[in-house]
Design a protein around this motif. Structure first.
Motif, PDB file in Angstrom:
ATOM      1  N   ILE A 135       0.851  -1.188   0.000  1.00 38.30           N
ATOM      2  CA  ILE A 135       0.000   0.000   0.000  1.00 38.30           C
ATOM      3  C   ILE A 135       0.886   1.237   0.000  1.00 38.30           C
ATOM      4  O   ILE A 135       1.786   1.374   0.841  1.00 38.30           O
ATOM      5  N   TYR A 136       0.620   2.122  -0.941  1.00 40.27           N
ATOM      6  CA  TYR A 136       1.327   3.395  -1.016  1.00 40.27           C
ATOM      7  C   TYR A 136       0.303   4.524  -0.856  1.00 40.27           C
ATOM      8  O   TYR A 136      -0.820   4.419  -1.337  1.00 40.27           O
ATOM      9  N   ALA A 137       0.700   5.599  -0.203  1.00 43.70           N
ATOM     10  CA  ALA A 137      -0.186   6.750  -0.067  1.00 43.70           C
ATOM     11  C   ALA A 137       0.491   7.980  -0.641  1.00 43.70           C
ATOM     12  O   ALA A 137       1.685   8.214  -0.420  1.00 43.70           O
ATOM     13  N   ALA A 138      -0.280   8.771  -1.373  1.00 41.88           N
ATOM     14  CA  ALA A 138       0.243   9.995  -1.971  1.00 41.88           C
ATOM     15  C   ALA A 138       0.347  11.084  -0.918  1.00 41.88           C
ATOM     16  O   ALA A 138      -0.490  11.184  -0.019  1.00 41.88           O
ATOM     17  N   ALA A 139       1.384  11.912  -1.038  1.00 39.95           N
ATOM     18  CA  ALA A 139       1.581  12.979  -0.051  1.00 39.95           C
ATOM     19  C   ALA A 139       2.226  14.180  -0.714  1.00 39.95           C
ATOM     20  O   ALA A 139       3.052  14.047  -1.612  1.00 39.95           O
ATOM     21  N   LEU A 140       1.830  15.340  -0.232  1.00 40.07           N
ATOM     22  CA  LEU A 140       2.474  16.590  -0.607  1.00 40.07           C
ATOM     23  C   LEU A 140       2.687  17.472   0.612  1.00 40.07           C
ATOM     24  O   LEU A 140       3.714  18.112   0.748  1.00 40.07           O
ATOM     25  N   ASN A 141       1.713  17.467   1.524  1.00 37.81           N
ATOM     26  CA  ASN A 141       1.884  18.276   2.736  1.00 37.81           C
ATOM     27  C   ASN A 141       2.500  17.450   3.862  1.00 37.81           C
ATOM     28  O   ASN A 141       2.478  16.216   3.836  1.00 37.81           O
ATOM     29  N   PRO A 142       3.078  18.092   4.865  1.00 37.52           N
ATOM     30  CA  PRO A 142       3.799  17.374   5.921  1.00 37.52           C
ATOM     31  C   PRO A 142       2.937  16.404   6.719  1.00 37.52           C
ATOM     32  O   PRO A 142       3.409  15.325   7.104  1.00 37.52           O
ATOM     33  N   MET A 144       0.294  14.633   5.819  1.00 41.86           N
ATOM     34  CA  MET A 144       0.068  13.397   5.066  1.00 41.86           C
ATOM     35  C   MET A 144       1.371  12.633   4.875  1.00 41.86           C
ATOM     36  O   MET A 144       1.383  11.387   4.927  1.00 41.86           O
ATOM     37  N   ALA A 145       2.477  13.326   4.665  1.00 42.95           N
ATOM     38  CA  ALA A 145       3.765  12.647   4.506  1.00 42.95           C
ATOM     39  C   ALA A 145       4.116  11.868   5.765  1.00 42.95           C
ATOM     40  O   ALA A 145       4.571  10.717   5.696  1.00 42.95           O
ATOM     41  N   ARG A 146       3.923  12.485   6.910  1.00 40.12           N
ATOM     42  CA  ARG A 146       4.219  11.801   8.176  1.00 40.12           C
ATOM     43  C   ARG A 146       3.304  10.589   8.375  1.00 40.12           C
ATOM     44  O   ARG A 146       3.753   9.503   8.772  1.00 40.12           O
ATOM     45  N   THR A 147       2.023  10.757   8.080  1.00 38.61           N
ATOM     46  CA  THR A 147       1.066   9.667   8.254  1.00 38.61           C
ATOM     47  C   THR A 147       1.364   8.516   7.306  1.00 38.61           C
ATOM     48  O   THR A 147       1.347   7.339   7.707  1.00 38.61           O
ATOM     49  N   ALA A 148       1.628   8.833   6.058  1.00 42.09           N
ATOM     50  CA  ALA A 148       1.918   7.785   5.078  1.00 42.09           C
ATOM     51  C   ALA A 148       3.188   7.025   5.438  1.00 42.09           C
ATOM     52  O   ALA A 148       3.246   5.794   5.322  1.00 42.09           O
ATOM     53  N   ALA A 149       4.206   7.730   5.886  1.00 44.85           N
ATOM     54  CA  ALA A 149       5.462   7.078   6.266  1.00 44.85           C
ATOM     55  C   ALA A 149       5.279   6.161   7.472  1.00 44.85           C
ATOM     56  O   ALA A 149       5.987   5.163   7.612  1.00 44.85           O
ATOM     57  N   ARG A 150       4.340   6.503   8.326  1.00 43.67           N
ATOM     58  CA  ARG A 150       4.110   5.702   9.527  1.00 43.67           C
ATOM     59  C   ARG A 150       3.227   4.485   9.263  1.00 43.67           C
ATOM     60  O   ARG A 150       3.430   3.422   9.864  1.00 43.67           O
ATOM     61  N   THR A 151       2.246   4.597   8.358  1.00 44.87           N
ATOM     62  CA  THR A 151       1.208   3.576   8.246  1.00 44.87           C
ATOM     63  C   THR A 151       1.208   2.780   6.945  1.00 44.87           C
ATOM     64  O   THR A 151       0.532   1.756   6.884  1.00 44.87           O
ATOM     65  N   CYS A 152       1.931   3.223   5.928  1.00 47.50           N
ATOM     66  CA  CYS A 152       1.888   2.551   4.625  1.00 47.50           C
ATOM     67  C   CYS A 152       3.242   1.948   4.268  1.00 47.50           C
ATOM     68  O   CYS A 152       4.256   2.251   4.894  1.00 47.50           O
ATOM     69  N   ASP A 153       3.245   1.111   3.257  1.00 44.01           N
ATOM     70  CA  ASP A 153       4.488   0.489   2.814  1.00 44.01           C
ATOM     71  C   ASP A 153       5.378   1.468   2.062  1.00 44.01           C
ATOM     72  O   ASP A 153       6.591   1.285   1.987  1.00 44.01           O
ATOM     73  N   GLY A 154       4.744   2.498   1.492  1.00 40.76           N
ATOM     74  CA  GLY A 154       5.519   3.481   0.757  1.00 40.76           C
ATOM     75  C   GLY A 154       4.783   4.793   0.644  1.00 40.76           C
ATOM     76  O   GLY A 154       3.575   4.888   0.898  1.00 40.76           O
TER      77      GLY A 154
END
Length: 323
Positions: A135-142, A144-154
């Motif tokens: 699972i990968y999550a798209a991010a641009l703001n901090p 979402m970037a922090r959340t995606a890095a913590r909870t997704c594979d990429g």
């Protein structure tokens, strides 16, 4: 670093052939996109059916358009039919996109985290799925970037995240904070607007139009904060609004200065783009980026030019050509 290609276009029929060209050029993966009248999961399945080895992923599919159980079922089927080559990239979209769909998905970051957890729960209960897709999550703001890095594979970094002020001051610290408690760091894929043409001027003009499309979006205003081109984003938004939101992206392109094109895109002749891609790759590798994703231009670009650009990206930037 892995090199991939994202089909950021509404074109459909050429995708199978373009994916085959990317596979032949040694690209790591192709990503499919979603927008009005476009379904990323269906496109990924079509691309997977036309290829044999290359990775296939959604980059991205909107989470808010499908209940987690429905998305899990679709993703599981693509994973099985692709022989385990699939990756599921998801996004909360912008506020404007959510309004188009009549969808509610606030607050986006916690909702994405919960969505990823629900996907994994569904896959654990699927007796026919031997290996769930990452699972990968798209991010641009901090946030979402922090959340995606913590909870997704990429994490999939939007092309505007390449703005160095935003990247170094906001995105990278957020990624580091999100990954702090992980046993291993997440994959990080950086999107990069890429425009290749024998005519350098035309290549850069197509890149400008793509940037105008992005910078017209109010949700992306924060990316330009504190940069030397902060006023550019404001000028694009104001001019677009003054046109009653009817201006063509190519009409707004002259508002984008050369320095911004150079910072945020790879655009130029094949030789220029090849050289700049190698330099960008070296820069990003030191920042923890694991995959460089070349995003074709598509704003105010003809179907033939989109196809030609994708073909050029594969031919010029495929690993075999980069050695």
């Amino acid at each position: 670093m892995r090199r991939s290609l994202v089909f950021a276009t509404s074109e459909l029929e050429p995708l199978a052939g373009l994916a085959q060209a990317a596979e032949a050029a040694g690209m790591h993966r192709v990503w499919t996109t979603e927008y009005l009248h476009r379904d990323a999961v269906v496109r990924a399945l079509a691309v997977a059916a036309a290829t044999q080895r290359i990775g296939v992923a959604t980059g991205i599919a909107y989470a808010f358009t499908r209940l987690p159980l429905a998305m899990a079922a679709a993703a599981a089927d693509v994973q099985r039919l692709s022989g385990g080559r699939f990756g599921l990239g998801i996004s909360s979209g912008t506020r404007g996109v959510r309004r188009w769909y009549g969808a509610e998905f606030d607050p986006p970051a916690p909702r994405i985290a919960g969505y990823a957890e629900a996907l994994r729960d569904a896959w654990e209960q699927d007796p026919d799925l031997a290996s769930p897709p990452p699972i990968y999550a798209a991010a641009l703001n901090p946030i979402m970037a922090r959340t995606a890095a913590r909870t997704c594979d990429g994490v999939l970094l939007h092309a505007l995240a390449l703005g160095r002020t935003h990247l170094h001051e906001r995105v990278l610290p957020a990624l580091q904070a999100g990954a702090a408690d992980r046993a291993a760091p997440p994959e990080v894929a950086m999107w990069c607007i890429t425009s290749v043409d024998d005519d350098e001027g035309r290549a850069r003009e197509m890149a400008r139009a793509q940037l105008a499309f992005y910078l017209s979006t109010p949700s992306y205003a924060g990316v330009a904060a504190g940069t030397g081109w902060e006023h550019v984003a404001g000028d694009v938004r104001d001019t677009f609004a003054a046109s009653d939101r009817k201006a063509r992206w190519s009409d707004l392109a002259p508002l984008i200065p050369d320095a911004t094109v150079d910072e945020l895109t790879l655009s130029g002749t094949p030789a220029q783009v090849r050289e700049r891609a190698q330099a960008l790759e070296a820069e990003l590798a030191g920042l923890g980026v694991t995959e460089l994703v070349f995003q074709t231009v598509g704003a105010d670009v003809s179907a033939a030019e989109v196809v030609a650009n994708c073909e050029a990206i594969a031919a010029v930037l495929g690993p075999g050509a980069a050695s």
